[in-house]
Design a protein around this motif. Structure first.
Motif: not given
Length: 322
Positions: A290-296
């Motif tokens: 989820c963290a990776s999705i949001v920063v992208s």
């Protein structure tokens, strides 16, 4: 962590307005277009939880003006319960964050003068029906000033009496606090009162009085039976401390367009996954995804994934970097 599995979260902390420059890559001072959406760490966690199928209610105060009403509208748009949000008149103001979708020389300008969310009181906490929730979440910023500091500890006591587990995101923001010494003392007290603590290496190091002591601080907190501590290390992944175990997990590499929102999304993904019956290690990995999705993606609340989006990301990213 049985309360987390109940999937009904009371969340303490602020809602704010985010303005982020468009298009991707443009500096704020060179932008002629900004997108507006919901922001504020606790509001972001709420939006992230609801998108992943959980129930979330935000307990805070907002200003009686257009920005406060904007935040209320956006919370309701995302499906967050707003029954415990108090609207406050006068000179207090809802927070505004102005940032950009870029990682190089990233700028985030935060307006926190006369912050209305610091005006939450004991009475606000006593109005909450804790029996309608299964867990309480708090971000660290609410402890930075009075009356919200005392009120949040009151909320912790009320939750404890109702048998709710307390989840604490350290979320240390130096600009909100009167001094580092007060912050270290208060955040440590909040950690001692919590059942699940999530923070990064810098935050635990800060609480311990030095970066080199941070992991030992996390280990010390994790010695309490039943308590879970998640020690995040950015690109190096995380160590989850639970029941004498140290569970190491990596991250999912992506092309990040901004550095904000990852912690809020991690928390939402972690808790929603535990609630959905995933094992602790798997839940940490889903939070990392989820963290990776949001920063992208641009924005924070709008970038939070739904469960189908999270599952699609995991299917196309077979394994995390360790």
């Amino acid at each position: 962590m049985e309360g987390i599995k109940g999937n009904r979260f009371a969340v303490l902390g602020r809602a704010g307005m985010d303005l982020y420059a468009d298009p991707i890559g443009v500096k704020s001072e060179e932008a002629d277009t900004f997108h507006a959406d919901l922001g504020g760490s606790s509001a972001n966690i709420c939006a992230g939880l609801v998108k992943l199928g959980s129930q979330a209610s935000l307990i805070t105060s907002i200003s009686d003006d257009a920005i406060g009403r904007f935040c209320l509208n956006r919370l309701q748009h995302y499906g967050v319960d707003t029954a415990y949000i108090r609207v406050l008149g006068g000179e207090y103001r809802t927070s505004l964050a102005l940032y950009e979708s870029r990682t190089e020389n990233f700028q985030n300008v935060i307006y926190r003068n006369g912050a209305v969310d610091f005006q939450v009181t004991d009475a606000d906490m006593d109005r909450v029906d804790y029996t309608s929730f299964s867990a309480l979440i708090s971000a660290g910023t609410v402890f930075a000033s009075e009356p919200s500091r005392s009120a949040t500890f009151r909320g912790f006591e009320n939750a404890r009496k109702a048998g709710l587990p307390i989840i604490f995101d350290v979320d240390y923001r130096p600009y909100s606090w009167p001094s580092p010494e007060i912050a270290a003392d208060v955040l440590s007290r909040a950690g001692e009162a919590s059942d699940l603590i999530v923070g990064n290496d810098e935050e635990f190091g800060f609480m311990a009085g030095g970066m080199e002591k941070g992991f030992a601080k996390a280990q010390d907190l994790a010695r309490k039976p039943g308590r879970v501590v998640i020690y995040k290390m950015g690109e190096k992944g995380a160590v989850t401390l639970a029941d004498g175990q140290e569970i190491k997990t990596g991250i999912y590499p992506v092309d990040a367009i901004k550095p904000v929102g990852a912690g809020d999304s991690f928390m939402a993904g972690l808790l929603a996954s535990i609630a959905a019956g995933h094992a602790l290690k798997d839940s940490v990995m889903r939070g990392s995804a989820c963290a990776s999705i949001v920063v992208s993606k641009p924005g924070c609340a709008p970038a939070m994934p739904t469960t189908p989006e999270l599952n699609a990301f995991l299917a196309s990213h077979p394994g995390p970097a360790t």
